[in-house]
Design a protein around this motif. Structure first.
Motif, PDB file in Angstrom:
ATOM      1  N   ASP A   1       0.866   4.108   6.461  1.00  0.00           N
ATOM      2  CA  ASP A   1       1.036   4.002   5.000  1.00  0.00           C
ATOM      3  C   ASP A   1       1.963   5.171   4.812  1.00  0.00           C
ATOM      4  O   ASP A   1       1.564   6.137   4.139  1.00  0.00           O
ATOM      5  CB  ASP A   1      -0.388   4.234   4.343  1.00  0.00           C
ATOM      6  CG  ASP A   1      -0.963   2.876   4.383  1.00  0.00           C
ATOM      7  OD1 ASP A   1      -0.619   1.924   4.644  1.00  0.00           O
ATOM      8  OD2 ASP A   1      -2.264   3.132   4.425  1.00  0.00           O
ATOM      9  N   CYS A   2       2.896   5.194   5.364  1.00  0.00           N
ATOM     10  CA  CYS A   2       3.999   6.254   5.141  1.00  0.00           C
ATOM     11  C   CYS A   2       5.217   5.803   4.453  1.00  0.00           C
ATOM     12  O   CYS A   2       6.236   5.356   4.941  1.00  0.00           O
ATOM     13  CB  CYS A   2       4.597   6.776   6.495  1.00  0.00           C
ATOM     14  SG  CYS A   2       4.646   5.720   7.731  1.00  0.00           S
TER      15      CYS A   2
ATOM     16  N   TYR B   1       0.799  -1.286   0.131  1.00  0.00           N
ATOM     17  CA  TYR B   1      -0.347  -0.120  -0.103  1.00  0.00           C
ATOM     18  C   TYR B   1       0.927   1.212   0.115  1.00  0.00           C
ATOM     19  O   TYR B   1       0.573   2.146  -0.574  1.00  0.00           O
ATOM     20  CB  TYR B   1      -0.915   0.111   1.227  1.00  0.00           C
ATOM     21  CG  TYR B   1      -1.855  -1.115   1.300  1.00  0.00           C
ATOM     22  CD1 TYR B   1      -3.099  -0.987   0.541  1.00  0.00           C
ATOM     23  CD2 TYR B   1      -1.670  -2.280   1.763  1.00  0.00           C
ATOM     24  CE1 TYR B   1      -4.100  -2.289   0.547  1.00  0.00           C
ATOM     25  CE2 TYR B   1      -2.427  -3.533   1.940  1.00  0.00           C
ATOM     26  CZ  TYR B   1      -3.647  -3.365   1.322  1.00  0.00           C
ATOM     27  OH  TYR B   1      -4.628  -4.192   1.195  1.00  0.00           O
ATOM     28  N   GLN B   2       2.008   0.991   0.520  1.00  0.00           N
ATOM     29  CA  GLN B   2       2.801   2.328   0.622  1.00  0.00           C
ATOM     30  C   GLN B   2       3.402   2.827  -0.795  1.00  0.00           C
ATOM     31  O   GLN B   2       3.240   3.767  -1.143  1.00  0.00           O
ATOM     32  CB  GLN B   2       4.104   2.079   1.440  1.00  0.00           C
ATOM     33  CG  GLN B   2       3.707   2.028   2.980  1.00  0.00           C
ATOM     34  CD  GLN B   2       4.837   1.809   4.018  1.00  0.00           C
ATOM     35  OE1 GLN B   2       6.118   1.839   3.533  1.00  0.00           O
ATOM     36  NE2 GLN B   2       4.664   1.625   5.198  1.00  0.00           N
TER      37      GLN B   2
ATOM     38  N   GLU C   1      -8.651   1.741  -0.371  1.00  0.00           N
ATOM     39  CA  GLU C   1      -9.145   3.205  -0.020  1.00  0.00           C
ATOM     40  C   GLU C   1      -8.956   3.359   1.469  1.00  0.00           C
ATOM     41  O   GLU C   1      -8.782   4.333   1.718  1.00  0.00           O
ATOM     42  CB  GLU C   1     -10.708   3.234  -0.385  1.00  0.00           C
ATOM     43  CG  GLU C   1     -11.702   2.262   0.405  1.00  0.00           C
ATOM     44  CD  GLU C   1     -11.565   0.774   0.131  1.00  0.00           C
ATOM     45  OE1 GLU C   1     -12.052   0.055   0.880  1.00  0.00           O
ATOM     46  OE2 GLU C   1     -11.115   0.468  -1.070  1.00  0.00           O
ATOM     47  N   ARG C   2      -8.659   2.236   2.204  1.00  0.00           N
ATOM     48  CA  ARG C   2      -8.566   2.691   3.771  1.00  0.00           C
ATOM     49  C   ARG C   2      -7.055   3.214   3.918  1.00  0.00           C
ATOM     50  O   ARG C   2      -6.001   2.516   3.604  1.00  0.00           O
ATOM     51  CB  ARG C   2      -8.452   1.290   4.222  1.00  0.00           C
ATOM     52  CG  ARG C   2      -8.713   1.186   5.748  1.00  0.00           C
ATOM     53  CD  ARG C   2      -9.096  -0.117   6.363  1.00  0.00           C
ATOM     54  NE  ARG C   2      -8.987  -0.114   7.869  1.00  0.00           N
ATOM     55  CZ  ARG C   2      -9.182  -0.682   8.645  1.00  0.00           C
ATOM     56  NH1 ARG C   2      -9.313  -2.117   8.267  1.00  0.00           N
ATOM     57  NH2 ARG C   2      -9.104  -0.753  10.102  1.00  0.00           N
ATOM     58  N   SER C   3      -6.852   4.334   4.574  1.00  0.00           N
ATOM     59  CA  SER C   3      -5.897   5.019   4.747  1.00  0.00           C
ATOM     60  C   SER C   3      -5.579   4.661   6.396  1.00  0.00           C
ATOM     61  O   SER C   3      -6.300   4.820   7.144  1.00  0.00           O
ATOM     62  CB  SER C   3      -5.797   6.376   4.557  1.00  0.00           C
ATOM     63  OG  SER C   3      -6.210   6.686   3.287  1.00  0.00           O
TER      64      SER C   3
ATOM     65  N   LYS D   1       0.584   4.165  -2.943  1.00  0.00           N
ATOM     66  CA  LYS D   1      -0.070   5.656  -2.418  1.00  0.00           C
ATOM     67  C   LYS D   1       1.181   6.448  -2.415  1.00  0.00           C
ATOM     68  O   LYS D   1       0.761   7.753  -2.723  1.00  0.00           O
ATOM     69  CB  LYS D   1      -0.566   5.433  -1.001  1.00  0.00           C
ATOM     70  CG  LYS D   1      -1.938   4.717  -1.004  1.00  0.00           C
ATOM     71  CD  LYS D   1      -2.566   4.772   0.256  1.00  0.00           C
ATOM     72  CE  LYS D   1      -3.734   3.581   0.498  1.00  0.00           C
ATOM     73  NZ  LYS D   1      -4.330   3.582   1.843  1.00  0.00           N
TER      74      LYS D   1
END
Length: 903
Positions: free
Chosen positions: A215-216, A180-181, A209-211, A184
């Motif tokens: 997620d950095c 996911y990182q 879509e879930r943040s 995004k």
């Protein structure tokens, strides 16, 4: 509600997950406060208390020197955060070397240890139903310290990565954070390079879509850079991960002819091309390896190629992705270790942080949950053996008559899982060795039949799917037997490894090197084929190795608790918390701590700390129970024998009634108080309340001693100050005496000068008066030659003029300060004229014409005053400074001799 999230239960720290950020609770200032505290246990319970205790144990060098901290709890209870805080604590409080170069090296090591956290969490953590940042692997971090207790390096050991999550995610759960990182956080150029367009859908990337806070992408990249992974290598890693996402989009259609391989669907052909491009593999070779299985049979090792059905094609595709990801994860761990690990000769002790997955129970539980819960059972047994069972055994060895508390022992559950000769693990491994397809129903039947006598094996007759129930210490869990054997085999077809060895990607070439020796060893050769090393066997071996490390250290326990399952702040559900406390064994811990003696101190340490309590005994209490008289109690010698130590301890125990009476409230009764202390063969056993009472008595004695020391010191200081003050006064008196003597000498000299000047002036004035009188007398006789006789009044007046002429002339001719009538009175007084008729005489004064002695200006206006004090020295108390009064009078009158001389 008070924002307190730590408490103690026996030897265990209970950490409650606040589910909200509290920066002030983990600040560097608070770390240094716990590190600098004389007794950190007296501060509020905190994770820093455990960290400081382990650090001081290492410094004290008491065997065993090495320390370990076991952080356990359910998923989402905060184990990863607790381990992260402990690592930050050691990085902050560990003293750095003195030299600048070594100081920089220590800072770099500490920074790399902290930077390993975001990398390990990005590649090994995922969002589950219970936790947004759940660790899907176990890790044991070994913080390495040198002889000066300075952090020189660290080492990370991982256990059982849940690699199946790459290709299979449960409902409402996510894949590993790193996927996911990159989706995004990648830039536009990186998206083009990795073929990750905006809004692209990937089957292995659910819930995009879930943040989450995790997620950095930039934090992960920066941490990798600090660990020595440069930007090109990072881009290569992310390119391979993007290739895995495209590999997951390859879907196969079922083939009507079994002799023909299954073909990818139309919308999946582009994914095949992109995945092959990103992984550096030939497109046709990649597709063929997934579609066709190679079989070697016979003594001649003949090769047969068999097209795979659709399900097997999906399995081989998933196996390829899991193989790449697991190798990549192991490579990252090796890079981290090479970056932070110190040389063997540079460190002597270590502090271990064990962060393992918590107890898990889901609707569908398979081999991963069985291994996770098996590890928690082993750790629970370690806790029971170290604390609960060790306490009771020690009571028996020391000769205590104490009723044992019943506690929950999980040995029966461990026998069911790993026992010999028959257990669940042995039956699953045996199914893997059989050369036939495994049946889920058949495996269930074998387990229920072979292990029917185990009290921890349950049955669910209402379940339609083949399964079995294991009653763990934390609760019963139902495991499905479908797919259990296949996951335990963890088969990696050799053609998949050969395919990855053909990759042109530099990273994959390093992960899958071409090594003919490994090929020949892995290839089976008829009857001499080695037994397959299953997942359960490898996990069991690594777990046994971990427990050996834990047994060789001094363990400390941190139990993480979730206040609620929803992850809401300020919400405390008592039933859920109580069930977790029971599952962690804390209820038994509290029972034994309350009923027994949780604090054990050796005789020598007890004497060293509490021998001063004998001062509290009355001087008349040297009765039959006291082995020593009240006067001069013998001091304890460190080399005393056990026979000498016990009487000294008994002498200390006789002070307990004094302490108890001082601490008892009026409503308490002596009979209701339990025995607070017991003297064993080698140790003294006391309760928490008794320890507090002893510490209060010790503090009281120390305060008394401190007051005595303070009183003596103040008396000594007062006497010294008084002696110094007297010495200073003598010095000052001597100085004043010397200065006054000098001043008086100057005054004597000035008085001599004045005296001589006055004598000269008087002689001159007498001479002038005589000369003037001679002229007046001649004139008088010349004017009246016939009157030779004078009256008595005239004779007396002339005698007065001759005798007091200078003074009368001075006073009569004073122009300033005295009135005309006063001047006349002065003249009359000086000339001793009769008072009867003052008007009959006329005195002429010089008011306008000032000549001769008329330079005299004033009458005396003051006097010299000396303020004398008593002193043993002459002139010591006479102030040498001039008087504030102006000195006038004859000094001012007579010192003007210049003008008189030149008259």
């Amino acid at each position: 509600m008070a924002d307190r999230f730590y408490t103690n239960a026996g030897c265990t720290l209970v950490a409650l997950n606040p589910f909200k950020p509290i920066p002030q609770l983990y600040s560097s200032e608070l770390m240094r406060e716990y590190h600098a505290a004389p007794q950190p246990q007296k501060l509020k319970p905190h994770v820093f208390t455990v960290g400081e205790q382990t650090y001081r144990n290492v410094k004290s060098l008491i065997e065993p020197v090495n320390q370990s901290i076991v952080v356990s709890g359910e998923s989402g209870a905060g184990k990863t955060w607790t381990s992260r805080c402990l690592m930050k604590f050691y990085a902050v409080v560990a003293p750095s070397p003195a030299s600048w170069e070594t100081h920089k090296i220590a800072e770099r090591i500490e920074q790399r240890i902290l930077n390993s956290n975001p990398v390990m969490e990005a590649f090994g953590n995922a969002c589950t139903l219970r936790n947004n940042n759940s660790s899907r692997f176990g890790k044991f971090i070994q913080l390495q310290l040198n002889r000066a207790q300075q952090m020189t390096g660290a080492a990370v050991q991982t256990y059982l990565l849940e690699k199946t999550r790459v290709a299979c995610q449960a409902s409402s759960e996510r894949n590993f954070h790193i996927f996911y990182q990159i989706c995004k956080g990648a830039s536009e150029d990186e998206r083009l390079q990795w073929h990750l367009p905006e809004g692209a859908a990937f089957s292995w990337l659910p819930n995009p879509e879930r943040s989450l806070e995790e997620d950095c992408f930039e934090v992960t990249r920066e941490a990798m850079l600090h660990l020595g992974i440069d930007t090109p290598t990072q881009n290569n890693i992310f390119k391979v991960l993007a290739g895995l996402l495209h590999l997951g989009n390859i879907q196969f259609a079922a083939s009507e002819d079994e002799a023909q391989p299954c073909q990818p669907m139309d919308d999946a052909k582009c994914s095949v091309r992109t995945a092959a491009l990103l992984l550096g593999l030939p497109e046709d070779v990649l597709l063929e390896t997934v579609q066709i299985r190679t079989i070697r049979a016979g003594r001649q090792q003949q090769v047969f190629r068999k097209p795979c059905p659709q399900t097997e094609c999906d399995t081989r595709r998933d196996c390829l992705a899991k193989l790449i990801y697991s190798r990549l994860f192991d490579w990252l761990v090796s890079v981290i270790n090479s970056s932070i690990c110190a040389d063997t000769d540079s460190w002597t002790t270590f502090i271990g942080l064990l962060d393992v997955y918590g107890f898990e129970s889901f609707p569908d539980n398979s081999l991963e949950q069985l291994c996770i819960n098996y590890a928690n059972e082993k750790l629970q047994q370690h806790f029971v053996a170290h604390y609960l069972r060790a306490q009771q055994e020690e009571y028996a060895v020391e000769g205590l008559e104490w009723s044992f508390v019943n506690y929950q022992d999980n040995q029966a559950c461990l026998d069911l899982i790993e026992g010999s000769p028959i257990s669940i693990c042995s039956l699953i491994n045996e199914e893997c060795r059989l050369n036939r397809p495994s049946s889920a129903a058949q495996l269930q039947t074998r387990i229920e039949t072979a292990l029917a006598g185990s009290p921890c094996l349950g049955h669910n007759k209402l379940s339609r799917e083949p399964s079995f129930i294991v009653v763990h210490y934390a609760g019963p869990v139902r495991y499905h037997t479908a797919g259990l054997v296949e996951k335990n085999k963890d088969p990696v077809p050799p053609e998949l490894t050969s395919l990855l060895q053909q990759s042109q990607d530099s990273l994959l070439m390093g992960l899958f090197p071409t090594n003919p020796k490994e090929k020949t060893q892995k290839e089976p050769s008829g009857q001499s084929r080695a037994p397959v090393l299953t997942v359960v066997s490898k996990f069991k071996a690594s777990l046994e190795q971990l427990l050996q490390v834990l047994h060789s250290t001094t363990p400390h326990y941190i139990r993480c608790i979730k206040p609620n399952s929803q992850g809401q702040a300020q919400t405390f559900l008592q039933e859920e918390v109580l069930s977790q406390l029971e599952a962690c064994g804390l209820v038994e811990t509290i029972h034994i701590s309350a009923a027994g003696f949780p604090i054990r101190i050796s005789h020598q340490n007890f004497l060293e700390r509490y021998k001063l309590l004998r001062r509290l005994r009355p001087h008349t209490s040297s009765g039959p129970h006291s082995p020593y008289p009240a006067k001069g109690l013998p001091e304890w010698c460190p080399h005393s024998e056990e026979a000498t130590l016990e009487p000294l301890i008994q002498d200390i125990l006789h002070t307990l009634p004094v302490l108890t009476q001082a601490a008892a409230t009026p409503g308490d009764s002596a009979e209701a108080m339990p025995a607070p202390m017991h003297c064993g063969r080698t140790k003294v056993f006391i309760t928490d309340s008794m320890l507090e009472l002893l510490e209060c008595g010790r503090t009281q004695v120390l305060e008394q001693c401190a007051r005595c020391i303070q009183g003596g010191w103040r008396r000594h200081r007062h006497r010294e100050q008084e002696r110094q003050r007297r010495a200073a006064m003598l010095i000052q008196a001597a100085i004043r005496s010397w200065l006054t003597r000098k001043h008086i000498q100057r005054l004597h000299a000035a008085a001599t000068v004045i005296k001589h000047a006055w004598q000269k002036w008087r002689i001159r004035m007498a001479y002038l008066a005589a000369k003037e009188l001679d002229g007046v007398e001649e004139k008088h006789f010349s004017q009246a030659p016939c009157s030779l006789s004078t009256s008595p009044l005239q004779t007396r007046f002339l005698e007065a003029i001759i005798r007091l002429w200078p003074l009368g002339l001075v006073l009569a001719n004073t122009a300033m300060g005295v009135g005309s009538f006063q001047r006349k009175l002065v003249v009359w007084a000086c000339l001793q004229l009769p008072r009867s008729s003052p008007r009959s005489y006329t005195v002429q004064t010089a008011q306008q014409d000032q000549a001769g002695v008329t330079s005299i200006r004033a009458l005396p206006q003051g006097s010299i005053k000396f303020h004398c004090r008593k002193s043993p020295l002459r002139y010591a108390d006479i102030c040498p400074e001039p008087s504030p009064y102006s000195i006038t009078g004859f000094n001012q009158i007579l010192l003007e001799r210049h003008r008189l001389i030149h008259m």
